[in-house]
Design a protein around this motif. Structure first.
Motif, PDB file in Angstrom:
ATOM      1  N   UNK A  69      66.763  74.882  44.735  1.00  0.00           N
ATOM      2  CA  UNK A  69      65.907  73.704  44.772  1.00  0.00           C
ATOM      3  C   UNK A  69      64.950  73.698  43.586  1.00  0.00           C
ATOM      4  N   UNK A  70      64.658  72.512  43.109  1.00  0.00           N
ATOM      5  CA  UNK A  70      63.696  72.388  42.035  1.00  0.00           C
ATOM      6  C   UNK A  70      62.279  72.484  42.574  1.00  0.00           C
ATOM      7  N   UNK A  71      61.388  73.139  41.816  1.00  0.00           N
ATOM      8  CA  UNK A  71      60.006  73.253  42.256  1.00  0.00           C
ATOM      9  C   UNK A  71      59.023  72.614  41.273  1.00  0.00           C
ATOM     10  N   UNK A  72      59.356  72.576  39.984  1.00  0.00           N
ATOM     11  CA  UNK A  72      58.428  72.003  39.008  1.00  0.00           C
ATOM     12  C   UNK A  72      59.191  71.575  37.771  1.00  0.00           C
ATOM     13  N   UNK A  73      58.810  70.421  37.225  1.00  0.00           N
ATOM     14  CA  UNK A  73      59.456  69.899  36.030  1.00  0.00           C
ATOM     15  C   UNK A  73      58.400  69.421  35.045  1.00  0.00           C
ATOM     16  N   UNK A  74      58.758  69.470  33.759  1.00  0.00           N
ATOM     17  CA  UNK A  74      57.858  68.985  32.712  1.00  0.00           C
ATOM     18  C   UNK A  74      58.691  68.287  31.656  1.00  0.00           C
ATOM     19  N   UNK A  75      58.200  67.136  31.178  1.00  0.00           N
ATOM     20  CA  UNK A  75      58.973  66.418  30.168  1.00  0.00           C
ATOM     21  C   UNK A  75      58.390  66.649  28.774  1.00  0.00           C
ATOM     22  N   UNK A  76      58.928  65.964  27.800  1.00  0.00           N
ATOM     23  CA  UNK A  76      58.528  66.201  26.410  1.00  0.00           C
ATOM     24  C   UNK A  76      57.109  65.751  26.116  1.00  0.00           C
ATOM     25  N   UNK A  77      56.543  64.919  27.022  1.00  0.00           N
ATOM     26  CA  UNK A  77      55.149  64.481  26.872  1.00  0.00           C
ATOM     27  C   UNK A  77      54.212  65.279  27.777  1.00  0.00           C
ATOM     28  N   UNK A  78      54.726  66.379  28.311  1.00  0.00           N
ATOM     29  CA  UNK A  78      53.956  67.273  29.187  1.00  0.00           C
ATOM     30  C   UNK A  78      53.563  66.623  30.510  1.00  0.00           C
ATOM     31  N   UNK A 123      63.580  60.465  42.015  1.00  0.00           N
ATOM     32  CA  UNK A 123      63.488  61.017  43.363  1.00  0.00           C
ATOM     33  C   UNK A 123      62.754  62.329  43.495  1.00  0.00           C
ATOM     34  N   UNK A 124      62.022  62.709  42.443  1.00  0.00           N
ATOM     35  CA  UNK A 124      61.340  63.994  42.530  1.00  0.00           C
ATOM     36  C   UNK A 124      62.218  65.111  42.027  1.00  0.00           C
ATOM     37  N   UNK A 178      54.157  66.243  34.362  1.00  0.00           N
ATOM     38  CA  UNK A 178      54.683  67.230  35.303  1.00  0.00           C
ATOM     39  C   UNK A 178      54.987  66.612  36.659  1.00  0.00           C
ATOM     40  N   UNK A 179      55.932  67.218  37.338  1.00  0.00           N
ATOM     41  CA  UNK A 179      56.311  66.826  38.696  1.00  0.00           C
ATOM     42  C   UNK A 179      56.500  68.099  39.505  1.00  0.00           C
ATOM     43  N   UNK A 180      56.011  68.094  40.745  1.00  0.00           N
ATOM     44  CA  UNK A 180      56.111  69.270  41.597  1.00  0.00           C
ATOM     45  C   UNK A 180      56.725  68.910  42.948  1.00  0.00           C
ATOM     46  N   UNK A 181      57.419  69.870  43.508  1.00  0.00           N
ATOM     47  CA  UNK A 181      57.856  69.737  44.887  1.00  0.00           C
ATOM     48  C   UNK A 181      56.633  69.834  45.795  1.00  0.00           C
ATOM     49  N   UNK A 182      56.670  69.129  46.920  1.00  0.00           N
ATOM     50  CA  UNK A 182      55.519  69.111  47.830  1.00  0.00           C
ATOM     51  C   UNK A 182      55.141  70.519  48.291  1.00  0.00           C
ATOM     52  N   UNK A 183      56.122  71.371  48.442  1.00  0.00           N
ATOM     53  CA  UNK A 183      55.869  72.701  48.992  1.00  0.00           C
ATOM     54  C   UNK A 183      55.071  73.601  48.060  1.00  0.00           C
ATOM     55  N   UNK A 184      54.958  73.222  46.790  1.00  0.00           N
ATOM     56  CA  UNK A 184      54.262  74.106  45.838  1.00  0.00           C
ATOM     57  C   UNK A 184      53.065  73.448  45.168  1.00  0.00           C
ATOM     58  N   UNK A 185      52.818  72.201  45.495  1.00  0.00           N
ATOM     59  CA  UNK A 185      51.693  71.502  44.867  1.00  0.00           C
ATOM     60  C   UNK A 185      50.385  72.234  45.119  1.00  0.00           C
ATOM     61  N   UNK A 186      49.607  72.350  44.058  1.00  0.00           N
ATOM     62  CA  UNK A 186      48.328  73.031  44.173  1.00  0.00           C
ATOM     63  C   UNK A 186      48.407  74.527  43.935  1.00  0.00           C
ATOM     64  N   UNK A 187      49.613  75.096  43.952  1.00  0.00           N
ATOM     65  CA  UNK A 187      49.774  76.537  43.746  1.00  0.00           C
ATOM     66  C   UNK A 187      50.594  76.866  42.504  1.00  0.00           C
ATOM     67  N   UNK A 188      51.486  75.990  42.100  1.00  0.00           N
ATOM     68  CA  UNK A 188      52.346  76.203  40.946  1.00  0.00           C
ATOM     69  C   UNK A 188      51.878  75.305  39.814  1.00  0.00           C
ATOM     70  N   UNK A 189      51.897  75.840  38.603  1.00  0.00           N
ATOM     71  CA  UNK A 189      51.573  75.060  37.417  1.00  0.00           C
ATOM     72  C   UNK A 189      52.616  75.316  36.344  1.00  0.00           C
TER      73      UNK A 189
END
Length: 132
Positions: free
Chosen positions: A46-55, A110-111, A57-68
């Motif tokens: 499963x995906x947990x965090x993504x970042x694009x070329x403009x920085x 879709x996240x 970011x997108x996070x899975x709900x389960x890790x928001x606030x803890x993963x950067x």
């Protein structure tokens, strides 16, 4: 030839922190999207965090606030800072790159969680084990 190498995993107690790194070579950096995935035993990747070329970011709900997630384009390196680790974070963590735009489109639509099929380049993984 594209190569992606993760590091930084380890065994920690709950509440601890880790910083994962992924050095990418052979890619046209920055790519459309870089993502961290994880796979626990017996579970789907499963995906947990993504970042694009403009920085952005997108996070899975389960890790928001803890993963950067962050990236250093000059060093071709992707990072994942993890704080307040929980036993359920135990998994193999993989970095992945999207150089076609399909991964980025999937994340925006879709996240990040269910985008495994849209990323074409993968590292070998680094293990994170969290004990209670």
């Amino acid at each position: 030839q594209v190569q992606m190498v993760e590091s930084g995993g380890g065994s920690v107690q709950a509440g601890g922190s880790l910083r994962l790194s992924c050095v990418a070579s052979g890619l046209s950096y920055p790519t459309y999207c870089m993502t961290w995935f994880r796979q626990a035993p017996g579970k789907e990747r499963e995906g947990v965090a993504a970042i694009d070329s403009l920085d952005r970011t997108t996070y899975a709900d389960s890790v928001k606030g803890r993963f950067t997630i962050s990236q250093d384009n000059a060093a071709n390196t992707l990072y994942l800072q993890i704080t307040n680790l929980k036993p359920e974070d135990t998994a193999m963590y993989y970095c992945a790159a999207d150089d076609t735009g399909l991964g980025l489109a999937a994340v925006r639509a879709g996240g990040v969680r269910s985008t495994v099929q849209k990323f074409g380049y993968w590292g070998q993984g680094t293990q994170v084990t969290v004990s209670s």
